[in-house]
Design a protein around this motif. Structure first.
Motif, mmCIF file in Angstrom:
data_model
loop_
_atom_site.group_PDB
_atom_site.id
_atom_site.type_symbol
_atom_site.label_atom_id
_atom_site.label_comp_id
_atom_site.label_asym_id
_atom_site.label_seq_id
_atom_site.Cartn_x
_atom_site.Cartn_y
_atom_site.Cartn_z
ATOM 1 N N ASP A 274 39.395 77.348 -13.042
ATOM 2 C CA ASP A 274 39.189 75.674 -13.401
ATOM 3 C C ASP A 274 37.363 75.809 -12.344
ATOM 4 O OD1 ASP A 274 42.371 74.605 -13.185
ATOM 5 O OD2 ASP A 274 41.812 74.265 -11.373
ATOM 6 N N LEU A 275 37.169 74.842 -13.265
ATOM 7 C CA LEU A 275 35.198 74.686 -13.065
ATOM 8 C C LEU A 275 35.083 72.984 -12.865
ATOM 9 C CD1 LEU A 275 32.588 75.383 -13.901
ATOM 10 C CD2 LEU A 275 32.519 74.835 -16.078
ATOM 11 N N ASP A 276 34.772 73.186 -11.638
ATOM 12 C CA ASP A 276 34.443 71.557 -11.171
ATOM 13 C C ASP A 276 32.892 71.434 -12.082
ATOM 14 O OD1 ASP A 276 36.162 71.631 -9.535
ATOM 15 O OD2 ASP A 276 34.697 72.269 -7.818
ATOM 16 N N ILE A 277 32.555 70.081 -12.039
ATOM 17 C CA ILE A 277 32.261 69.502 -12.919
ATOM 18 C C ILE A 277 31.438 68.371 -12.318
ATOM 19 C CG2 ILE A 277 31.046 67.986 -14.950
ATOM 20 C CD1 ILE A 277 32.273 70.521 -16.181
ATOM 21 N N LEU A 278 29.822 69.293 -11.871
ATOM 22 C CA LEU A 278 29.535 68.017 -10.522
ATOM 23 C C LEU A 278 27.275 67.424 -11.492
ATOM 24 C CD1 LEU A 278 29.048 71.281 -7.792
ATOM 25 C CD2 LEU A 278 31.343 69.030 -8.172
ATOM 26 N N VAL A 279 27.249 66.595 -10.300
ATOM 27 C CA VAL A 279 26.420 65.510 -10.600
ATOM 28 C C VAL A 279 25.466 66.250 -9.424
ATOM 29 C CG1 VAL A 279 26.768 64.359 -12.495
ATOM 30 C CG2 VAL A 279 27.279 63.775 -10.600
ATOM 31 N N GLU A 280 23.950 66.451 -9.259
ATOM 32 C CA GLU A 280 23.507 66.632 -8.093
ATOM 33 C C GLU A 280 21.900 65.144 -8.072
ATOM 34 O OE1 GLU A 280 23.675 70.672 -6.594
ATOM 35 O OE2 GLU A 280 22.108 70.026 -7.887
ATOM 36 N N ARG A 281 22.040 65.011 -7.067
ATOM 37 C CA ARG A 281 20.651 63.952 -6.812
ATOM 38 C C ARG A 281 19.716 64.326 -6.761
ATOM 39 N NH1 ARG A 281 20.283 58.959 -2.458
ATOM 40 N NH2 ARG A 281 19.159 57.751 -3.955
ATOM 41 N N VAL A 282 19.031 64.327 -7.439
ATOM 42 C CA VAL A 282 17.151 64.933 -7.633
ATOM 43 C C VAL A 282 16.151 64.705 -7.440
ATOM 44 C CG1 VAL A 282 16.091 67.435 -8.811
ATOM 45 C CG2 VAL A 282 18.527 66.984 -8.926
ATOM 46 N N ASP A 283 15.463 64.815 -6.574
ATOM 47 C CA ASP A 283 14.052 63.854 -6.580
ATOM 48 C C ASP A 283 13.078 63.941 -7.614
ATOM 49 O OD1 ASP A 283 12.252 62.800 -5.798
ATOM 50 O OD2 ASP A 283 11.709 63.269 -3.754
ATOM 51 N N ARG A 284 12.359 63.083 -8.227
ATOM 52 C CA ARG A 284 11.708 63.273 -9.968
ATOM 53 C C ARG A 284 10.471 62.304 -9.631
ATOM 54 N NH1 ARG A 284 13.201 67.562 -12.585
ATOM 55 N NH2 ARG A 284 15.185 67.311 -13.691
ATOM 56 N N GLY A 285 10.098 62.636 -7.868
ATOM 57 C CA GLY A 285 8.500 62.238 -7.927
ATOM 58 C C GLY A 285 8.317 60.600 -7.847
ATOM 59 N N LYS A 286 7.842 60.078 -8.867
ATOM 60 C CA LYS A 286 7.706 58.714 -9.045
ATOM 61 C C LYS A 286 8.871 58.147 -9.672
ATOM 62 C CE LYS A 286 2.966 59.660 -10.499
ATOM 63 N NZ LYS A 286 1.675 59.147 -11.321
ATOM 64 N N GLY B 201 11.519 59.004 -9.200
ATOM 65 C CA GLY B 201 12.644 58.826 -7.288
ATOM 66 C C GLY B 201 13.524 59.197 -8.112
ATOM 67 N N LYS B 202 14.750 59.833 -6.911
ATOM 68 C CA LYS B 202 16.069 60.224 -6.828
ATOM 69 C C LYS B 202 16.570 59.738 -7.762
ATOM 70 C CE LYS B 202 15.988 61.560 -1.859
ATOM 71 N NZ LYS B 202 16.607 62.124 -0.756
ATOM 72 N N VAL B 203 17.487 60.495 -8.640
ATOM 73 C CA VAL B 203 18.147 60.667 -10.055
ATOM 74 C C VAL B 203 19.020 61.323 -9.905
ATOM 75 C CG1 VAL B 203 16.714 59.313 -11.295
ATOM 76 C CG2 VAL B 203 16.790 61.731 -11.101
ATOM 77 N N TRP B 204 20.486 60.748 -10.450
ATOM 78 C CA TRP B 204 21.551 62.295 -10.684
ATOM 79 C C TRP B 204 21.185 62.654 -11.830
ATOM 80 C CZ3 TRP B 204 24.995 62.602 -6.911
ATOM 81 C CH2 TRP B 204 25.211 61.952 -5.115
ATOM 82 N N LEU B 205 21.738 64.271 -12.110
ATOM 83 C CA LEU B 205 21.304 65.164 -12.954
ATOM 84 C C LEU B 205 22.656 65.968 -12.501
ATOM 85 C CD1 LEU B 205 17.810 66.083 -12.941
ATOM 86 C CD2 LEU B 205 18.910 64.011 -14.684
ATOM 87 N N PHE B 206 22.948 66.488 -14.164
ATOM 88 C CA PHE B 206 24.486 67.189 -13.946
ATOM 89 C C PHE B 206 23.802 68.935 -13.687
ATOM 90 C CE2 PHE B 206 25.774 64.626 -17.160
ATOM 91 C CZ PHE B 206 27.696 64.900 -17.002
ATOM 92 N N SER B 207 24.955 69.639 -12.890
ATOM 93 C CA SER B 207 23.803 70.837 -11.390
ATOM 94 C C SER B 207 23.841 71.648 -12.150
ATOM 95 C CB SER B 207 24.781 70.788 -9.975
ATOM 96 O OG SER B 207 26.025 71.505 -10.466
ATOM 97 N N GLN B 208 22.724 72.266 -11.812
ATOM 98 C CA GLN B 208 21.812 73.076 -12.255
ATOM 99 C C GLN B 208 23.434 74.781 -11.844
ATOM 100 O OE1 GLN B 208 18.915 75.072 -10.578
ATOM 101 N NE2 GLN B 208 17.548 73.580 -10.784
ATOM 102 N N ASN B 209 24.823 74.852 -11.468
ATOM 103 C CA ASN B 209 25.571 75.668 -11.193
ATOM 104 C C ASN B 209 26.367 74.955 -12.640
ATOM 105 O OD1 ASN B 209 24.833 76.810 -9.300
ATOM 106 N ND2 ASN B 209 25.825 75.102 -7.651
ATOM 107 N N THR B 210 26.894 74.106 -13.156
ATOM 108 C CA THR B 210 28.490 73.610 -13.052
ATOM 109 C C THR B 210 27.230 74.052 -14.855
ATOM 110 O OG1 THR B 210 28.038 71.620 -12.493
ATOM 111 C CG2 THR B 210 28.565 71.573 -14.706
ATOM 112 N N LEU B 211 25.919 73.583 -15.555
ATOM 113 C CA LEU B 211 25.218 74.154 -16.385
ATOM 114 C C LEU B 211 25.764 76.089 -16.982
ATOM 115 C CD1 LEU B 211 22.025 71.708 -16.758
ATOM 116 C CD2 LEU B 211 24.482 71.389 -17.680
#
Length: 556
Positions: free
Chosen positions: A134-146, A148-158
């Motif tokens: 099984d593979l968990d599809i995760l999204v992470e909250r990443v700080d993108r500077g100006k 702000g914090k946005v949700w992106l697909f995590s590196q471990n999933t990619l």
């Protein structure tokens, strides 16, 4: 029992309410207002909608569906250009083929659902099955500077996506259907998915034909084996069962034919709505069947039909309300504010209908205690009559004047209720007054004769019969007669009582006695007849004066 048209109308109404309630509630519930002490800095709005896990996933799927390079902006990766776009395409394909259809359960909050308190900036989109597990599809909250914090697909999933992409094969639907049904799109949706929507009514009609076929087969077997040529074909597969069969068929087709994620999400929602409507409808039918069964097996219970009908409607309302709440929960709508409003409204309605509720509860108590039945003759205060109907709010009584009086059940429950028709015996209790000229021998003869009459009568309770010389009253010698009479009803008792009274009169006449009339005897005493003479006019009048004169002449 309601007919097919009413059932269809009820189904349509339930379907519309269930479908429209989520939207209505989401528009009706106002946002929570924060106190000044809890004011938080506003999260800058992201142009791509990546402020929440749901917005990030839906935005990525929409961009990938359009073949946009913007889809790569939803990935937390160091790749750029064509490599990032290729990875976004692979991720979109994997999600489209393997991700469970649970997009409506994704959090729409900026902080996410926080499934793991140790990882507050990580949210689970879903779990897919791969060759390695099984593979968990995760999204992470990443700080993108100006931004702000946005949700992106995590590196471990990619990192695992390219290997999973290699495992994929062409969906079964693409190998079966013609190419033009797959390539042709209306509003970015393939044509075969639009056609699949039209198959649902067709499946419903097929279930109806299946029910008729089963009924015909069972009816033919019954007529053949039991030699009953007049037997009709039984009806199988009621409408709720047919809806459940349609939902089961759609679910099987959805799991067999490889559909896109959005298509699977749509059909999952359709299945949920169909199952909710069918289950609620089926429970209502079972509730109605239970009411009919109870009424048929308790016909002598007066007013039970009204109580059972009220109970059925209350249960149906609770079932419908539970279905709405379950639907709201499924679509992620919090009904707390609505429930609080319903509670306040319920209190207001209860206060306004206090008397009505009092009568209804009293009616249920009367029916449950078997205190009143249709046909009973009652004495209720100044009212005497026969009960014609026992309702939830009031009881109708036909009086001796042939008028109908409706008495609220709340009053009946607080009054002394005498059921005249419930008597097992009738009380025969006359008091006979004999003249004072009756001798003791005559009195003994009368008492003995009446006692023998009561003991020998076939419709009297001989153990209760008694005849007694009661007292010396002002103008008569009183004899008490006491006995209980076995009679069918009041009219029968009156006939028996008349016969007994005539027999008592015969016994008195045979003994040589007479029944006393109400009378009064006055004795006057005086030293001289002259003094007595002037008092006579005041007491006895002219006739008395003449009698007194005759008596005085005789004395002289």
């Amino acid at each position: 029992m309601s007919g097919p048209k009413n059932c269809a109308a009820r189904t349509t109404l339930i379907a519309l309410i269930v479908l429209l309630c989520p939207l209505a509630w989401s528009q009706a519930i106002p946002p929570k207002s924060a106190t000044p002490a809890e004011v938080k800095p506003e999260v800058p709005a992201d142009a791509l909608g990546r402020n929440s896990p749901r917005g990030a996933v839906l935005g990525f799927l929409a961009a990938a569906r359009k073949g946009n390079a913007i889809a790569a902006l939803y990935l937390d990766t160091r790749l750029r250009g064509a490599d990032a776009e290729a990875l976004a395409h692979q991720l979109a394909t994997v999600l489209d083929r393997r991700l469970p259809a649970r997009l409506n359960q994704l959090s729409d909050k900026p902080e996410g659902s926080v499934p793991d308190p140790l990882k507050p900036d990580e949210d689970l989109v879903g779990t897919i099955t791969t060759a390695t597990g099984d593979l968990d599809i995760l999204v992470e909250r990443v700080d993108r500077g100006k931004v702000g914090k946005v949700w992106l697909f995590s590196q471990n999933t990619l990192q695992s996506i390219p290997a999973v992409y290699e495992e994929l094969s062409a969906p079964a639907v693409e190998r079966i259907l013609p190419e033009f049904l797959i390539k042709t799109r209306l509003a970015t949706i393939p044509l075969f998915e639009w056609l699949a929507v039209l198959c649902v009514p067709f499946l419903y009609l097929l279930t109806g034909l299946l029910g008729r076929l089963i009924g015909w087969a069972v009816g033919a077997c019954r007529r053949y084996f039991f030699r009953n040529t007049g037997s009709t074909n039984p009806r199988f597969l009621p409408r709720p069962i047919r809806l459940l069969l349609v939902a089961l068929s759609v679910y099987w087709l959805m799991s067999t034919v490889g559909l896109s994620l959005l298509a699977r999400q749509f059909w999952t929602t359709v299945i949920f709505i169909i199952v909710t409507i069918a289950s609620t409808w089926l429970l209502m039918l079972l509730n109605r069947w239970g009411e009919g069964y109870a009424v048929a097996h308790r016909p002598s219970m007066s007013g039970s039909a009204a109580v059972l009908r009220l109970a059925r409607r209350v249960i149906n309302g609770l079932l419908f309300f539970a279905a709405v709440l379950f639907t709201l929960h499924h679509f992620g709508v919090n009904p707390t504010a609505a429930l609080a409003g319903l509670g306040v409204g319920g209190i207001a309605v209860a206060l306004a209908a206090q008397k009505t509720l009092e009568n209804v509860i009293a009616g249920i108590s009367l029916i449950a205690d078997h205190a009143v039945h249709v046909g009973d003759t009652l004495r209720l205060g100044d009212i005497v009559g026969a009960v014609e109907d026992v309702g939830l709010r009031s009881t109708r009584i036909r009086t001796m004047d042939r008028t109908v009086v409706s008495v609220p059940n709340g009053q009946i429950s607080n009054m002394s209720l005498e059921t005249l028709s419930a008597r097992d015996k009738f009380w025969f209790h006359p008091l006979v007054g004999l003249r004072y000229e009756t001798t003791p021998a005559q009195l003994r003869s009368i008492v003995t004769g009446v006692r023998e009459l009561l003991t020998a009568h076939p419709k009297l309770d001989s153990l209760s019969a008694r005849v007694n010389f009661l007292r010396l009253s002002a103008s008569s010698v009183d004899v008490e007669i006491f006995a209980y009479v076995f009679a069918i009803d009041w009219v029968d008792f009156l006939e028996i009582q008349g016969e007994l009274l005539l027999s008592v009169m015969d016994i008195i006449k045979q003994a040589g006695a007479e029944i006393a009339f109400p009378s009064q005897t006055m004795y006057l005493a005086a030293h001289s007849s002259d003094n007595l003479a002037h008092l006579i006019p005041e007491f006895v009048g002219t006739g008395g004066r003449e009698a007194f004169q005759d008596e005085r002449d005789l004395h002289h």
